[in-house]
Motif scaffolding. Structure first.
Motif, short mmCIF file in Angstrom:
data_model
loop_
_atom_site.label_atom_id
_atom_site.label_comp_id
_atom_site.label_asym_id
_atom_site.label_seq_id
_atom_site.Cartn_x
_atom_site.Cartn_y
_atom_site.Cartn_z
N PRO A 195 -3.59 3.79 -8.54
CA PRO A 195 -2.67 3.91 -7.46
C PRO A 195 -1.68 2.67 -7.42
O PRO A 195 -2.11 1.48 -7.75
N GLN A 196 -0.47 2.85 -6.98
CA GLN A 196 0.51 1.87 -6.81
C GLN A 196 0.49 1.61 -5.32
O GLN A 196 0.80 2.40 -4.61
N ILE A 197 0.07 0.37 -4.90
CA ILE A 197 -0.08 0.09 -3.53
C ILE A 197 0.79 -0.87 -3.10
O ILE A 197 0.84 -1.88 -3.63
N PHE A 198 1.58 -0.55 -2.27
CA PHE A 198 2.63 -1.58 -1.40
C PHE A 198 1.91 -1.96 -0.20
O PHE A 198 1.94 -1.24 0.64
N TRP A 199 1.29 -3.27 -0.20
CA TRP A 199 0.55 -3.75 0.89
C TRP A 199 1.47 -4.11 2.07
O TRP A 199 2.31 -5.18 1.87
N SER A 200 1.48 -3.40 3.18
CA SER A 200 2.19 -3.86 4.44
C SER A 200 3.61 -4.33 4.25
O SER A 200 3.97 -5.27 4.78
N PRO A 201 4.37 -3.44 3.61
CA PRO A 201 5.82 -3.95 3.63
C PRO A 201 6.60 -4.02 4.83
O PRO A 201 7.52 -4.82 4.70
N ALA A 202 6.12 -3.22 5.80
CA ALA A 202 6.93 -3.57 6.98
C ALA A 202 6.81 -5.01 7.66
O ALA A 202 7.66 -5.46 8.44
N HIS A 203 5.64 -5.61 7.56
CA HIS A 203 5.46 -7.03 7.59
C HIS A 203 5.61 -8.21 6.85
O HIS A 203 5.05 -9.25 7.06
N CYS A 204 6.20 -7.68 5.75
CA CYS A 204 6.54 -8.78 4.86
C CYS A 204 7.98 -9.08 4.89
O CYS A 204 8.92 -8.28 5.07
N PRO A 205 8.53 -10.39 4.58
CA PRO A 205 9.72 -10.75 4.55
C PRO A 205 10.43 -10.25 3.25
O PRO A 205 9.98 -9.54 2.44
N GLU A 206 11.85 -9.98 3.34
CA GLU A 206 12.57 -9.35 2.14
C GLU A 206 12.30 -9.56 0.76
O GLU A 206 12.30 -8.80 -0.03
N PRO A 207 12.21 -10.81 0.79
CA PRO A 207 12.05 -11.47 -0.87
C PRO A 207 10.73 -10.48 -1.51
O PRO A 207 10.64 -10.26 -2.73
N VAL A 208 9.64 -10.48 -0.39
CA VAL A 208 8.42 -9.93 -0.97
C VAL A 208 8.54 -8.55 -1.31
O VAL A 208 7.94 -7.82 -2.16
#
Length: 289
Positions: A195-208
């Motif tokens: 799987p491709q998991i994007f961990w908690s992008p809503a709580h990450c800064p834009e560069p992350v």
């Protein structure tokens, strides 16, 4: 009769099943990255945007255009399999099955809802993966209908990665993914990519978030050369009603000296094999299928 060759893929064709309400979401951005990169590689990319399509999530008699086998005692599984055989499925189901037939790879892009897929995507599985088309008693798991196709989950989480570790508050992500990756994808025969998991992008800064999408783009460049996840081969089981479709006693005995179970689900009372649902085993190692 149903078409025996209906699940053979067309080379260089990808289906992305996308489930998010907003075209401005991170999930939409991940979908767009996949479309752009795969098209650059020469793939034909088809997107089923389930919310935009207003895809019906509920499995009902409306899914069948022809006459029912037993209108007085409606059994959806029996009726939908018969409708597939008779080519009397509703147009929306038939269209999605056509897309699957042509696809060599299917990517499911979605936000993780309640440790699973959104209801609209679950409805897609319920209605589109009909008996006969997607599975049968003779065609399941590594002998499944889609054994010549690859599939993968690509999704976002609301929680950070540490919350999905074996000692995290949400529990082991390997356990969370087992029903989806083994119970749906592998059950239908797919070669399941990690799987491709994007961990908690809503709580990450834009560069992350930007880096997450760049990593996804980079992975897509070599996606089809990746080794699929490993599952327990059907050969390890007594595939009969008398045997209960259980692991053969000799297989269980052979595993007694091993430190881990066979898979996340087939743990046989032992510790789970590390990252069984998250990473393919290294090249050169012996798999279970």
């Amino acid at each position: 009769m149903g078409c025996i060759n209906s699940v053979k893929p067309v080379a260089k064709s990808v289906l992305i099943v996308f489930a998010h309400q907003s075209s401005n979401s991170f999930n939409a951005a991940a979908k767009d990255v996949a479309v752009k990169e795969l098209e650059k590689q020469g793939w034909t990319v088809t997107v089923s945007d389930l919310y935009a399509m207003e895809f019906k999530a509920t499995a009902t008699q409306q899914d069948i255009k022809g006459k029912l086998k037993n209108a007085e005692q409606f059994r959806y599984g029996d009726e939908i399999a018969a409708a597939w055989e008779a080519k009397t499925l509703s147009d929306d189901i038939a269209e999605e099955q056509r897309k699957i037939t042509e696809a060599e790879l299917i990517i499911f892009q979605f936000p993780l809802y309640w440790f699973s897929v959104p209801a609209i995507m679950k409805g897609w599985f319920d209605r589109v993966f009909t008996g006969g088309f997607a599975f049968s008693l003779q065609k399941m798991y590594d002998n499944g209908s889609f054994k010549h196709k690859k599939a993968m989950l690509s999704f976002t989480t609301g929680a950070m990665e540490s919350m999905f570790l074996p000692d995290g508050i949400n529990g082991d992500m390997n356990v969370t993914l087992w029903p989806l990756q083994n119970g749906i994808l592998h059950f239908c025969g797919f070669q399941v990519l990690a799987p491709q998991i994007f961990w908690s992008p809503a709580h990450c800064p834009e560069p992350v978030r930007v880096a997450m999408l760049q990593n996804w783009e980079q992975r897509l460049k070599g996606l089809m050369t990746e080794t699929p996840l490993k599952f327990a081969s059907s050969e390890l089981f007594d595939m009969s009603f008398q045997g209960g479709f259980r692991l053969r006693p000799d297989v269980v005995m052979e595993r007694e000296t091993q430190p881990h179970g066979i898979t996340t689900g087939h743990h046989i009372g032992k510790p789970l094999p590390p990252n069984n649902q998250l990473k393919a085993p290294p090249e050169g190692t012996t798999g279970t299928n």
